[in-house]
Design a protein around this motif. Structure first.
Motif, short mmCIF file in Angstrom:
data_model
loop_
_atom_site.label_atom_id
_atom_site.label_comp_id
_atom_site.label_asym_id
_atom_site.label_seq_id
_atom_site.Cartn_x
_atom_site.Cartn_y
_atom_site.Cartn_z
N TRP A 54 6.23 -0.33 3.89
CA TRP A 54 5.73 -0.80 5.18
C TRP A 54 6.65 -0.44 6.34
CZ3 TRP A 54 0.91 -2.14 4.83
CH2 TRP A 54 0.44 -2.68 3.64
N PRO A 55 6.06 0.07 7.44
CA PRO A 55 6.85 0.34 8.64
C PRO A 55 7.10 -0.96 9.42
CG PRO A 55 4.58 0.93 9.04
CD PRO A 55 4.65 0.50 7.60
N TYR A 56 8.19 -0.96 10.16
CA TYR A 56 8.46 -2.10 11.04
C TYR A 56 9.33 -1.61 12.19
CZ TYR A 56 12.96 -2.16 8.61
OH TYR A 56 14.17 -1.80 8.08
N GLY A 57 9.03 -2.01 13.37
CA GLY A 57 9.86 -1.71 14.54
C GLY A 57 10.25 -0.24 14.60
#
Length: 300
Positions: A54-57
């Motif tokens: 998962w991608p974040y920021g």
């Protein structure tokens, strides 16, 4: 319709809904479906935790295993570059004879040369090098300027009628278009030329044409093709006595060549490929021709 009523046909309970006499059954999700849903859900959760996901920021979850495909590919490229450097240095440094005598290096040449040939040469000469109409057979036919690896290297580098200042020049005069020979004379020389390679057997009907064509050939063609019509490598003129014909061997095709002339073209690959790539191609073609001739000699 009452909720909880059992359908007498299927044995399933009903939901209480009915449309135009059609009752809705309460059918449970099959157990195999539940099984696969649970298994693949668990697999997805585990994969998400262990692998990049998962991608974040400004970044992404890299996974508990810390696998980074970008770094893996970069490492593989560096390893490949190091391995390649070992044999490219030898090919660049050693002469053609030494390379051809080294079985390990020639294994690399065959593999790399096959890829280079497919990417740059096969469009004209065919994947096997057997040529196409208008493009010579470079796997087994006599080469216009000779087939020594050094000569092939030079031909590939400068090209034929190409953009290199030192390009090889190859052109056949337009004997008919430029009014050097008239139609009857061209027809006679065509008959003679076809007789040289056995395409046209001498008969009483064509004997006069062959004799006349021989005289016309001697007066107009021997300066390039030679008195024996076997061509001249210093001129880039083809052998007319074998069975290899770049532009076709029919009477019409040969007449067209004599009447309108020919001017072949090959790119000056020295302006596109590195000297190393050209040297590999020259070695690959020389080896291909040697193996092709050996196969023909063995009758395979």
């Amino acid at each position: 319709m009452a909720v909880g009523e059992r359908d007498p046909i299927t044995g399933h309970m009903t939901t209480g809904h009915e449309w135009n006499g059609i009752k809705e059954l309460h059918t449970p999700v099959p157990k195999p479906v539940w099984f696969f849903l649970i298994v693949f859900t668990l697999f997805g959760v585990i994969w998400t935790l262990f692998m990049p996901s998962w991608p974040y920021g400004t970044g992404y979850f890299k996974g508990w295993l810390g696998i980074d495909q970008k770094q893996t590919v970069a490492k593989q490229l560096e390893e490949g570059k190091a391995d390649r450097a070992a044999w490219t240095a030898r090919i660049e440094k050693e002469d053609f004879a030494a390379i051809r005598a080294d079985a390990d290096l020639m294994g690399v040449v065959r593999e790399t040369g096959h890829s280079l040939f497919g990417d740059n040469c096969a469009a004209c000469h065919g994947t096997s090098g057997a040529g196409n109409l208008g493009y010579p057979n470079i796997a087994s036919a006599p080469m216009l300027w000779g087939d020594a690896p050094e000569t092939i290297f030079e031909t590939i580098t400068v090209g034929i009628n190409g953009a290199d200042p030192d390009t090889r020049v190859s052109e056949m005069l337009a004997f008919g278009k430029n009014q050097i020979l008239d139609r009857p004379a061209i027809l006679q020389v065509v008959t003679y030329v076809r007789s040289l390679s056995g395409l046209e057997e001498p008969t009483e009907a064509n004997a006069a044409a062959i004799d006349a064509g021989r005289e016309i050939f001697a007066a107009n063609c021997v300066s390039c093709h030679g008195e024996d019509a076997k061509g001249k490598t210093d001129m880039g003129a083809p052998d007319l006595t074998d069975h290899f014909w770049i532009n076709g061997s029919s009477r019409d095709a040969i007449y067209h060549s004599v009447f309108y002339g020919r001017q072949g073209h090959m790119p000056s690959w020295g302006l596109r490929l590195s000297p190393l790539d050209i040297k590999i191609l020259a070695l690959y073609l020389s080896d291909l021709r040697e193996r092709q001739h050996a196969a023909v000699g063995d009758g395979t």
